[in-house]
Design a protein around this motif. Structure first.
Motif, PDB file in Angstrom:
ATOM      1  N   HIS A  41      25.470  20.996  25.814  1.00 35.78           N
ATOM      2  CA  HIS A  41      25.607  22.390  26.234  1.00 35.78           C
ATOM      3  C   HIS A  41      26.211  23.303  25.163  1.00 35.78           C
ATOM      4  O   HIS A  41      26.663  24.400  25.470  1.00 35.78           O
TER       5      HIS A  41
ATOM      6  N   GLY B 131      25.325  26.824  25.823  1.00 39.01           N
ATOM      7  CA  GLY B 131      23.957  26.387  26.028  1.00 39.01           C
ATOM      8  C   GLY B 131      23.291  25.957  24.740  1.00 39.01           C
ATOM      9  O   GLY B 131      23.747  26.262  23.644  1.00 39.01           O
TER      10      GLY B 131
ATOM     11  N   ALA C 286      19.518  23.068  27.610  1.00 35.11           N
ATOM     12  CA  ALA C 286      20.726  22.970  28.433  1.00 35.11           C
ATOM     13  C   ALA C 286      21.307  24.372  28.579  1.00 35.11           C
ATOM     14  O   ALA C 286      21.505  25.064  27.574  1.00 35.11           O
TER      15      ALA C 286
ATOM     16  N   SER D   3      24.018  27.531  29.577  1.00 38.20           N
ATOM     17  CA  SER D   3      25.438  27.790  29.374  1.00 38.20           C
ATOM     18  C   SER D   3      26.234  27.266  30.567  1.00 38.20           C
ATOM     19  O   SER D   3      25.807  27.403  31.721  1.00 38.20           O
TER      20      SER D   3
END
Length: 316
Positions: A204, A221, A231, A233
């Motif tokens: 992330h 993210g 991925a 945030s």
């Protein structure tokens, strides 16, 4: 012309000497003996939290647990999670607790060579000797599987492992999992899991051209995960904006179901299926509490950018 030639030869000689020194440069340090008795149940729990089963098991292809994972396709090449069973030839059956500790906390193999950071050892650097002993006890119970993992398919220059020594010098940061004074026990437990074992920042957080995490954008993210997935945030503001609460996030870590009634897909679905659903309710809530704490998040990001604890700090 002769001076230019001599200068070129000298520069080439210095370059060769510098390269030779880098190749010979030892990294890591032999850990102290792991004399503590491990608890296999605690170790299995930590292995689940750390993603070991999810990464090193290719269940979709009918693979055995920890016998080697699905390939990770990245812009640097394709990496194959290795066999971690007790097979002495293709797994870790002939390792010692100390070589295991060195691999987990330092990212250094028994042969002294550094591992690629596709193995998120940087997040495990603060594991205690007791945690290492527990993990080792758990891994010793895994049945052997005599199947070799494929070699990493990495082209030049990324196939030159000596280059990883430079990468480590720049990007091997202390995970900052230590308790923060004045914070609750639950919040600190969430911090320990998110920044350590669960290694949430591995997916992330965006990465730079060298594959190092952009700590200035921690948890904001990542649009370039292995295999082309993304991925989102997981910063507090974005989580709240998307309808997340401590209760719903803890529930999602158990079930994979989001506040909208949708379900996690891709790698996050695997994380839940093979990892977070096995965590205790209190641990899932601790993770959610930590991630949704907006006031603390700003301070944490400042600490990361300032480089508090950066460098190869855990070497035993």
């Amino acid at each position: 012309m002769r001076r230019i030639t001599l200068y070129s030869v000298g520069v080439a000689a210095l370059g060769a000497a510098a390269l030779a020194a880098l190749v010979a440069w030892p990294v890591g340090r032999t850990p102290e003996p792991i004399a503590l008795e491990g608890n296999a149940d605690r170790g299995a729990y930590l292995a689940r939290a750390s993603g070991c089963i999810a990464c090193h098991s290719n269940f979709e292809e009918g693979g055995a647990p920890l016998a080697g994972g699905a390939p990770l396709e990245t812009r640097f090449g394709t990496f194959y999670p290795p066999n971690l069973t007790t097979d002495p030839d293709h797994g870790i059956g002939d390792w010692t607790a100390e070589s295991f500790a060195m691999a987990v906390r330092q990212g250094i193999g028994p042969d002294g060579e550094p591992y690629y950071p596709s193995f998120p050892y940087t997040f495990y650097a603060d594991f205690t000797d007791q945690e290492i002993a527990d993990l080792w006890a758990a891994f010793r119970t895994v049945p052997p599987v005599a199947e070799p993992s494929p070699e990493h398919a990495v082209g030049f220059p990324f196939d030159q492992r000596w280059g990883l020594k430079l990468w480590r010098a720049v990007f091997f940061h202390d995970p900052l999992t230590e308790p923060v004074a004045g914070r609750s026990e639950e919040w600190n437990r969430g911090r320990e899991l998110v920044r350590g074992a669960a290694h949430c920042g591995a997916c992330h957080t965006p990465r730079n051209v060298a594959g190092g995490r952009d700590l200035g954008a921690l948890f904001s993210g990542n649009a370039n995960l292995p295999g082309g997935s993304k991925a989102p945030s997981i910063r507090p503001g974005e989580l709240v904006e998307n309808g997340w609460t401590v209760a719903s996030l803890a529930y999602a870590l158990q079930t994979g179901v989001t506040p909208s009634g949708d379900a996690f897909g891709g790698s996050m679905a695997e994380v839940v299926r093979e990892g977070t659903r096995f965590l205790s309710a209190s641990d899932r809530e601790a993770v959610a509490l930590y991630l949704l704490d907006d006031e603390a998040a700003a301070h944490e990001r400042t600490a990361d950018v300032a480089g508090e604890g950066s460098g190869d700090t855990r070497m035993d």
